[in-house]
Motif scaffolding. Structure first.
Motif, PDB file in Angstrom:
ATOM      1  N   MET A 204       0.788  -1.240   0.001  1.00 40.97           N
ATOM      2  CA  MET A 204       0.133  -0.075   0.217  1.00 40.97           C
ATOM      3  C   MET A 204       0.895   1.318   0.088  1.00 40.97           C
ATOM      4  N   SER A 205       2.112   1.232  -0.316  1.00 43.99           N
ATOM      5  CA  SER A 205       2.834   2.397  -0.274  1.00 43.99           C
ATOM      6  C   SER A 205       2.469   3.360  -1.314  1.00 43.99           C
ATOM      7  N   PHE A 206       1.596   2.969  -2.250  1.00 48.08           N
ATOM      8  CA  PHE A 206       1.261   4.040  -3.176  1.00 48.08           C
ATOM      9  C   PHE A 206       0.087   4.821  -2.610  1.00 48.08           C
ATOM     10  N   TYR A 207      -0.735   4.348  -1.516  1.00 48.48           N
ATOM     11  CA  TYR A 207      -1.769   4.982  -1.134  1.00 48.48           C
ATOM     12  C   TYR A 207      -1.603   6.048  -0.302  1.00 48.48           C
ATOM     13  N   GLY A 208      -1.554   7.214  -0.736  1.00 47.65           N
ATOM     14  CA  GLY A 208      -1.504   8.517   0.040  1.00 47.65           C
ATOM     15  C   GLY A 208      -2.801   9.500  -0.210  1.00 47.65           C
ATOM     16  N   GLU A 209      -2.422  10.714   0.149  1.00 47.46           N
ATOM     17  CA  GLU A 209      -3.662  11.690  -0.165  1.00 47.46           C
ATOM     18  C   GLU A 209      -3.831  11.798  -1.653  1.00 47.46           C
ATOM     19  N   ALA A 210      -2.934  11.806  -2.465  1.00 48.38           N
ATOM     20  CA  ALA A 210      -3.061  11.797  -3.701  1.00 48.38           C
ATOM     21  C   ALA A 210      -3.846  10.942  -4.533  1.00 48.38           C
ATOM     22  N   GLU A 211      -3.721   9.593  -3.966  1.00 54.74           N
ATOM     23  CA  GLU A 211      -4.414   8.578  -4.662  1.00 54.74           C
ATOM     24  C   GLU A 211      -6.054   8.335  -3.764  1.00 54.74           C
ATOM     25  N   LEU A 212      -5.993   8.988  -2.853  1.00 56.21           N
ATOM     26  CA  LEU A 212      -7.341   9.221  -1.996  1.00 56.21           C
ATOM     27  C   LEU A 212      -8.366  10.211  -2.932  1.00 56.21           C
ATOM     28  N   GLU A 213      -7.280  11.246  -3.370  1.00 57.32           N
ATOM     29  CA  GLU A 213      -8.309  12.188  -4.284  1.00 57.32           C
ATOM     30  C   GLU A 213      -8.429  11.861  -5.840  1.00 57.32           C
ATOM     31  N   GLY A 214      -7.329  11.197  -5.996  1.00 58.77           N
ATOM     32  CA  GLY A 214      -7.738  10.472  -7.522  1.00 58.77           C
ATOM     33  C   GLY A 214      -8.782   9.527  -7.711  1.00 58.77           C
TER      34      GLY A 214
ATOM     35  N   ARG B 212     -17.484  18.817 -12.224  1.00 63.79           N
ATOM     36  CA  ARG B 212     -16.916  19.923 -11.556  1.00 63.79           C
ATOM     37  C   ARG B 212     -16.348  19.359 -10.314  1.00 63.79           C
ATOM     38  N   ARG B 213     -16.968  18.659  -9.545  1.00 63.95           N
ATOM     39  CA  ARG B 213     -16.414  17.887  -8.319  1.00 63.95           C
ATOM     40  C   ARG B 213     -15.077  16.928  -8.819  1.00 63.95           C
ATOM     41  N   ALA B 214     -15.280  16.101  -9.882  1.00 59.60           N
ATOM     42  CA  ALA B 214     -14.198  15.446 -10.373  1.00 59.60           C
ATOM     43  C   ALA B 214     -12.930  16.061 -10.802  1.00 59.60           C
ATOM     44  N   SER B 215     -13.035  17.393 -11.585  1.00 61.39           N
ATOM     45  CA  SER B 215     -12.018  17.886 -11.843  1.00 61.39           C
ATOM     46  C   SER B 215     -11.151  18.622 -10.501  1.00 61.39           C
ATOM     47  N   ARG B 216     -12.066  18.918  -9.784  1.00 57.54           N
ATOM     48  CA  ARG B 216     -11.308  19.441  -8.457  1.00 57.54           C
ATOM     49  C   ARG B 216     -10.418  18.574  -7.781  1.00 57.54           C
ATOM     50  N   HIS B 217     -10.998  17.353  -7.690  1.00 64.36           N
ATOM     51  CA  HIS B 217     -10.322  16.262  -6.935  1.00 64.36           C
ATOM     52  C   HIS B 217      -9.185  15.751  -7.855  1.00 64.36           C
ATOM     53  N   ALA B 218      -9.410  15.615  -9.090  1.00 61.94           N
ATOM     54  CA  ALA B 218      -8.193  15.249  -9.879  1.00 61.94           C
ATOM     55  C   ALA B 218      -7.030  16.175 -10.005  1.00 61.94           C
ATOM     56  N   ARG B 219      -7.535  17.420  -9.839  1.00 61.38           N
ATOM     57  CA  ARG B 219      -6.299  18.619  -9.901  1.00 61.38           C
ATOM     58  C   ARG B 219      -5.512  18.374  -8.573  1.00 61.38           C
ATOM     59  N   ARG B 220      -6.281  18.298  -7.267  1.00 61.41           N
ATOM     60  CA  ARG B 220      -5.453  18.170  -6.129  1.00 61.41           C
ATOM     61  C   ARG B 220      -4.742  16.733  -6.193  1.00 61.41           C
TER      62      ARG B 220
ATOM     63  N   ALA C 291      -4.401  12.711 -16.783  1.00 62.59           N
ATOM     64  CA  ALA C 291      -5.274  12.574 -17.880  1.00 62.59           C
ATOM     65  C   ALA C 291      -6.542  12.381 -17.167  1.00 62.59           C
ATOM     66  N   GLU C 292      -7.032  12.149 -15.964  1.00 63.22           N
ATOM     67  CA  GLU C 292      -8.399  12.372 -15.476  1.00 63.22           C
ATOM     68  C   GLU C 292      -8.816  13.607 -15.252  1.00 63.22           C
ATOM     69  N   LEU C 293      -7.942  14.501 -15.086  1.00 68.31           N
ATOM     70  CA  LEU C 293      -8.060  15.949 -14.775  1.00 68.31           C
ATOM     71  C   LEU C 293      -8.588  16.526 -16.332  1.00 68.31           C
TER      72      LEU C 293
END
Length: 482
Positions: free
Chosen positions: A363-373, A386-394, A412-414
């Motif tokens: 689980m080393s990949f799982y941090g705040e970035a992955e949570l947001e993604g 709109r919500r999707a792009s906000r979280h993808a940007r973060r 790419a998601e963003l």
């Protein structure tokens, strides 16, 4: 099982905990300290696959002396200190290997010797995968994955046991071990899993999947040979299961969903046979992710819930958080906004409990970035761009630069979310950032997302930057499928 440098009558000495190294870690978790080690390695141009398990093995005394790559990193992190100051044994005392004359130059290996350090060392430096050499590597044995087995604990034994690991389509052609596997083989197998994950983080799955089948067959050949000790047998089963999941993920990320499903099922069967709840939770976790991507959202929900049942006794809040996100993805696919939101709230609350010693190594990949993604993907599936792009940007902003593939994925998601939200100029800018990373990352998943974004942007060619993105996307070569 005794190594090649010991007689069968010699019992293995119990490791002595490395208290000095544990003191250096301080209040940081093993995963956090491992991240510092990797960061220090990048500062001096080294590449080490350090993770929480490696830190744990050092602190437990299983690694009496690090290999030369790790030595250089530790000397950079703690200037003025010798290895013995960090709690390690002198190099000359490790299995009788003589200390090298200088700290900067490794001795040349003997002719025919496998690459890597002395027996008892854990691998460190690693040849980076070069996407531009892909065609050549397709026709040669995979040095990357072969070395992952041949270096590390008991390098000579592991090399003799697993052989060259040449790719083959005949499962019966897997190397048959000539002796019963022991601790060196188990350690080499575990290191192979770490290195595959490390390369995937940097470069994506497409270039790796074609070369991962042979090591997996070799791992199961070790299981067939049978280990003398139950503890070793348990490590081999766990390692083979984790390797099956890693190879399954490579298939998943490169669009080979049927292959991925088969590998995940193999890992799940291994977990069930050995009563390994951690491996079972991991297999179900990836199965849920695959089911979501393959358009089977109800199966994704069921698999995620099964993973949570298996994981609950393990005591890892971060693992339960990730599994709640897997469930949220399934609910989103079913267009169940309430179920998705409830799972997302649960995932966030569990995540905020922080790291613990119970967190699995993978689980080393799982941090705040992955949570947001992952939350971005849920909102995207629900059509809330709109919500999707906000979280993808973060997610893209928070991601550690070490994880090149994930930066490309989140961006790419963003790009796709912005395009569908009606912001074509921003979408094109994000898409161009992803295209700039594709010389480092090979992922059919990311390329498929970009293709979808390009289709959405076609009617907006006159918007700022869109024409440039579309032209560059059209001229970008697609990764070949094996």
């Amino acid at each position: 099982m005794a190594s090649s440098t010991e007689t069968a009558s010699q019992p293995e000495r119990p490791p002595r905990p490395n208290l000095a190294f544990r003191q250096l870690r301080g209040s940081r978790s093993p995963a956090e300290f491992a991240a510092l080690v990797r960061r220090a390695a990048r500062e001096i141009g080294e590449r080490v696959s350090c993770d929480a398990r490696y830190v744990g093995r050092v602190e437990a005394g299983e690694i009496r002396c690090p290999n030369y790559a790790y030595e250089r990193v530790f000397m950079h992190m703690f200037p003025g200190r010798a290895l013995t100051d960090l709690g390690f044994a002198p190099r000359s005392s490790v299995r009788g290997r003589a200390a090298r004359a200088t700290p900067d130059a490794d001795p040349a290996p003997a002719a025919g010797a496998p690459p890597g350090g002395a027996p008892g060392e854990s691998p460190g430096a690693f040849e980076p995968y070069d996407p531009h050499e892909n065609d050549q590597l397709n026709h040669e044995e995979s040095d990357v994955l072969r070395r992952a087995f041949m270096t590390g604990g008991g390098a000579t034994v592991a090399a003799a046991t697993l052989g060259p690991l040449r790719p083959t389509t005949d499962a019966t052609a897997a190397v048959r071990p000539s002796r019963r596997p022991g601790t060196p083989e188990a350690a080499a197998l575990e290191e192979a899993v770490r290195r595959i994950r490390l390369l995937d983080d940097r470069h994506g799955a497409d270039g790796l999947y074609r070369r991962a089948a042979a090591p997996l067959r070799a791992a199961y050949a070790l299981l067939d040979a049978g280990a003398t000790r139950q503890t070793t047998a348990d490590r081999l089963h766990a390692g083979a299961g984790e390797l099956a999941i890693s190879v399954g993920w490579l298939a998943h990320d490169s669009g080979r969903y049927d292959d991925a499903r088969s590998h995940y099922a193999e890992a799940l069967a291994t977990a069930r046979m050995t009563g390994d709840p951690g491996l079972e939770a991991h297999a179900f976790c990836n199965t849920a992710f695959l089911a979501r991507d393959a358009g089977r959202p109800r199966e994704a929900v069921r698999a995620a819930q099964a993973a949570q049942r298996a994981a609950r006794p393990l005591g890892s809040a971060r693992l339960m958080s990730l599994l709640a996100l897997r469930e949220a993805g399934g609910w989103a696919g079913l267009a169940d906004r309430t179920g998705c939101e409830q799972a997302l709230v649960r995932a966030q609350a569990l995540f905020e409990r922080g790291h613990s010693e119970a967190d699995p190594e993978w689980m080393s990949f799982y941090g705040e970035a992955e949570l947001e993604g992952l939350e971005a993907q849920c909102w995207s599936t629900l059509g809330d761009w709109r919500r999707a792009s906000r979280h993808a940007r973060r997610a893209a902003h928070l991601q550690d630069p070490h994880f090149t593939r994930n930066i490309a994925l989140y961006t790419a998601e963003l790009a796709d979310d912005l395009a569908r939200e009606g912001r074509p100029d921003e979408a094109a800018a994000a898409g161009l950032r992803v295209l700039a990373l594709l010389d480092q990352v090979q992922s059919s998943r990311i390329q498929s997302m970009l293709a979808g974004t390009a289709r959405v942007l076609l009617p907006h060619r006159r918007a700022s930057g869109v024409s440039d993105f579309l032209d560059r996307h059209a001229s970008t070569p697609r990764a070949a499928r094996a």
